[in-house]
Write a protein that holds these residues in place. Structure first.
Motif, PDB file in Angstrom:
ATOM      1  N   ALA A 130      -0.529  -6.243 -24.946  1.00 59.41           N
ATOM      2  CA  ALA A 130       0.834  -6.690 -23.580  1.00 59.41           C
ATOM      3  C   ALA A 130       0.950  -5.905 -22.420  1.00 59.41           C
ATOM      4  CB  ALA A 130       1.429  -7.608 -24.461  1.00 59.41           C
ATOM      5  N   GLY A 131       0.215  -4.576 -22.513  1.00 59.86           N
ATOM      6  CA  GLY A 131       0.987  -3.770 -21.546  1.00 59.86           C
ATOM      7  C   GLY A 131       2.556  -3.029 -21.832  1.00 59.86           C
ATOM      8  N   ILE A 132       3.114  -3.269 -21.191  1.00 57.82           N
ATOM      9  CA  ILE A 132       4.432  -2.578 -21.141  1.00 57.82           C
ATOM     10  C   ILE A 132       5.160  -3.255 -20.151  1.00 57.82           C
ATOM     11  CG2 ILE A 132       3.732  -0.292 -21.444  1.00 57.82           C
ATOM     12  CD1 ILE A 132       4.741   0.777 -18.677  1.00 57.82           C
ATOM     13  N   ILE A 138       9.213  -9.893 -23.941  1.00 55.03           N
ATOM     14  CA  ILE A 138       9.059 -11.089 -24.604  1.00 55.03           C
ATOM     15  C   ILE A 138       8.291 -11.653 -25.422  1.00 55.03           C
ATOM     16  CG2 ILE A 138       8.783 -13.645 -23.778  1.00 55.03           C
ATOM     17  CD1 ILE A 138       8.622 -13.467 -20.970  1.00 55.03           C
ATOM     18  N   ALA A 139       7.377 -11.026 -26.009  1.00 59.92           N
ATOM     19  CA  ALA A 139       6.659 -10.986 -27.554  1.00 59.92           C
ATOM     20  C   ALA A 139       7.462 -10.084 -28.123  1.00 59.92           C
ATOM     21  CB  ALA A 139       5.179  -9.888 -26.606  1.00 59.92           C
ATOM     22  N   VAL A 140       7.951  -9.332 -28.851  1.00 53.14           N
ATOM     23  CA  VAL A 140       8.925  -8.344 -29.413  1.00 53.14           C
ATOM     24  C   VAL A 140       9.602  -9.759 -29.669  1.00 53.14           C
ATOM     25  CG1 VAL A 140      10.753  -6.933 -29.954  1.00 53.14           C
ATOM     26  CG2 VAL A 140       8.789  -6.148 -28.250  1.00 53.14           C
ATOM     27  N   ILE A 141      10.214 -10.161 -29.330  1.00 52.34           N
ATOM     28  CA  ILE A 141      11.261 -11.282 -29.045  1.00 52.34           C
ATOM     29  C   ILE A 141      11.162 -12.506 -30.174  1.00 52.34           C
ATOM     30  CG2 ILE A 141      13.372 -12.898 -28.491  1.00 52.34           C
ATOM     31  CD1 ILE A 141      13.843 -10.650 -26.556  1.00 52.34           C
ATOM     32  N   LEU A 211      13.364  -1.413 -26.038  1.00 54.66           N
ATOM     33  CA  LEU A 211      13.034   0.182 -25.691  1.00 54.66           C
ATOM     34  C   LEU A 211      11.458  -0.176 -25.584  1.00 54.66           C
ATOM     35  CD1 LEU A 211      13.700   0.349 -29.582  1.00 54.66           C
ATOM     36  CD2 LEU A 211      14.805   1.533 -27.766  1.00 54.66           C
ATOM     37  N   VAL A 212      10.316  -1.052 -24.865  1.00 58.27           N
ATOM     38  CA  VAL A 212       9.596  -1.346 -24.348  1.00 58.27           C
ATOM     39  C   VAL A 212       9.932  -0.799 -22.677  1.00 58.27           C
ATOM     40  CG1 VAL A 212       7.067  -1.914 -24.655  1.00 58.27           C
ATOM     41  CG2 VAL A 212       8.692  -2.838 -26.577  1.00 58.27           C
TER      42      VAL A 212
END
Length: 267
Positions: A130-132, A138-141, A211-212
């Motif tokens: 998904a890039g940075i 949002i993907a991490v959550i 952190l991303v």
């Protein structure tokens, strides 16, 4: 006195509002007293444990800063989007898994397997896929919430009384009618409680998400302060995340009480 003590520690016993709030206030006062004693007493160096006054002053400075409100806004946006996306996909899957055995066989085993993998382990893959940008945060959550949500919604669905469904069939309801008019309304109170828990998890994954390659957000502000040992700023960031999480929790609790006031034990 003895009877009163027995009543206080009775399993599922009643407690007056006054007693409840006294307990809440007492634990916060105790925590504040320990914090004050350790910082002002020199037990911990103030570089690592600022005094409550230092944190209060820093909170006042931050709350009047435009940049700090930008951090809050971005964090709220990321948590909301990750949570909503998890709900949009996870709730229908959970309902299907709790309703049909074939769906359970397809959905539950892989979800059970993946849910034990920490969301932090997915961060490198998410950055590759998904890039940075915002989508990665949002993907991490989303990953942190989705798999738990699916399983909890499936359990909520299975907890609906089978007798209730059978009675609906006896009264002539078709399968679609049983799902729409009986099953879904019956699971809504438990579903609201599940969402209340999951939004709490969404807030806990915020710092990991930011952190991303973030350049704003409360998690970014905390990590930036950590580089310069600005522990008072770290404390402020943690407290604000806690307050935002508490506000969302109370919002869900009030909504549950208003919509499902007939449910025994609704909060």
């Amino acid at each position: 006195m003895k009877k009163r003590r027995v009543r206080l520690f009775q399993i599922r016993g009643e407690l007056s509002k006054k007693g409840y709030y006294a307990g809440v206030a007492g634990i916060f006062i105790l925590f504040l007293a320990l914090w004050t004693g350790m910082s002002y007493g020199g037990l911990v160096e103030r570089t690592f444990l600022p005094t409550p006054l230092q944190v209060a002053e820093q909170f006042g400075r931050q709350i009047t800063s435009h940049d700090f409100w930008v951090h809050i806004g971005m964090s709220v946006y990321r948590v909301t989007m990750g949570f909503v996306l998890a709900c949009i996909i996870g709730i229908p899957l959970g309902v299907l898994a709790g309703t049909f055995k074939i769906a359970e066989a397809v959905v539950v085993p892989p979800t059970e397997f993946i849910r034990y993998m920490p969301a932090t382990a997915f961060v490198p893959l998410i950055m590759v896929w998904a890039g940075i940008g915002e989508s990665a945060k949002i993907a991490v959550i989303f990953v942190g919430c989705f798999f738990q949500l699916v399983l909890m919604v499936a359990d909520n669905t299975r907890s609906v009384s089978n007798e209730l469904l059978q009675v609906s069939y006896t009264l002539g309801a078709k399968r679609r009618q049983v799902i729409d008019r009986v099953l879904l309304p019956a699971l809504l109170p438990d579903l609201m409680n599940t969402l209340r828990l999951v939004i709490g998890w969404a807030w806990t994954y915020l710092v990991v998400a930011e952190l991303v390659a973030a350049n704003n957000g409360l998690g970014f502000a905390i990590m930036k302060a950590q580089r310069f040992l600005n522990t008072d700023v770290i404390f402020v960031g943690i407290i604000v995340i806690g307050l935002l999480g508490l506000l969302t929790d109370r919002a869900f609790a009030m909504l549950h009480k208003r919509l499902f006031h007939w449910v025994e034990g609704a909060r």
